[in-house]
Write a protein that holds these residues in place. Structure first.
Motif, PDB file in Angstrom:
ATOM      1  N   ALA A  73       0.846  -1.200   0.000  1.00 40.28           N
ATOM      2  CA  ALA A  73       0.000   0.000   0.000  1.00 40.28           C
ATOM      3  C   ALA A  73       0.882   1.250   0.000  1.00 40.28           C
TER       4      ALA A  73
ATOM      5  N   ASP B  19       1.034   3.961  -2.994  1.00 39.51           N
ATOM      6  CA  ASP B  19       0.721   5.339  -2.608  1.00 39.51           C
ATOM      7  C   ASP B  19       1.850   6.278  -3.042  1.00 39.51           C
TER       8      ASP B  19
ATOM      9  N   ALA C 183      -2.987   5.915   1.277  1.00 37.23           N
ATOM     10  CA  ALA C 183      -2.978   4.560   1.838  1.00 37.23           C
ATOM     11  C   ALA C 183      -3.261   4.610   3.332  1.00 37.23           C
TER      12      ALA C 183
END
Ligand SMILES: [Zn+2]
Ligand SMILES: [Zn+2]
Length: 238
Positions: free
Chosen positions: A107, A111, A120
């Motif tokens: 994530a 991001d 995120a």
């Protein structure tokens, strides 16, 4: 051009959209992200069986027999790792990938590269939030070379979960043949699509219902005619 994560040749609609991974592979990633949080209740029950087990008045959950499993699960559930690049920081001290660490690092990496309007989830976010956030970026990931590593790591997480919880998605063969002619359409738990094992075609539930309504009545008529013909031959046999 072959899919980056399986052996399928990419369709023109896939390459036109800049994909390096095919639609079915993207669908499978989504199904895995939907599956992971569903293992959590059993994973947590494996760590603290005395909280969720039957109330027998004993503390069997603390017996030595379950310790290796609990240690493995604790390690797998491990703490969130510091944000960093994928494959670099999501391992615990035994070098085993952790669930939250792997998802959190991916994530953070997506991001950092994509800078979406909705950032995120922070380190330490729950698994469902991480999976939900990553799900929104699957199409983008499928257009980047990172999709290969992401698929490998997500597959490893799913395999670890399934090996601990013994929960696997059910596959149901569907009666209608695929438009390709093969009887290969299967419905798999947590997957948003019905997939043909022969040609890889994906159908939504609505598309399958329409297709079934079209092809099944003629198939039933053919089957009845064959049966009637076969019965007549049996009756006329000497
Ligand atoms: Zn593929
Ligand atoms: Zn097919």
């Amino acid at each position: 051009m072959t899919c980056a994560t399986c052996t399928r040749t990419l369709l023109s609609a896939e390459t036109a959209g800049g994909r390096v991974a095919c639609f079915p592979c993207g669908m499978r990633l989504r199904a895995w992200l939907a599956e992971l949080p569903r293992h959590l209740p059993i994973l947590e029950a494996s760590v603290y069986p005395e909280r969720t087990g039957p109330r027998t008045g004993t503390r069997a959950g603390r017996s030595g027999a379950g310790t290796p499993v609990r240690t493995r699960v604790l390690s797998f559930l491990g703490p969130a790792s510091p944000a960093g690049s994928p494959t670099a920081h999501h391992e615990d001290q035994d070098d085993a990938p952790t669930l939250r660490g792997t998802l959190g690092d991916w994530a953070a990496a997506v991001d950092a590269e994509r800078r979406p309007a909705r950032p995120a989830p922070p380190p330490g976010a729950d698994i469902e939030a991480l999976c939900g956030w990553l799900d929104r970026h699957i199409d983008w990931l499928c257009c980047t070379p990172q999709v290969t590593a992401f698929t490998t790591e997500l597959r490893a997480l799913v395999r670890t979960c399934r090996s601990i919880t013994s929960v696997v998605p059910r596959r149901r063969s569907l009666p209608a043949p695929c438009p390709c002619g093969a009887f290969g359409l299967v419905e798999i738990d947590w997957s948003a699509y019905i997939e043909c094992g022969a040609c890889g075609r994906l159908l939504t539930g609505e598309e399958y219902d329409r297709h079934q309504a079209e092809v099944m009545p003629p198939l039933h008529r053919t089957a009845l005619l064959l049966l009637a013909n076969w019965n007549t031959r049996e009756e006329n046999a000497p």
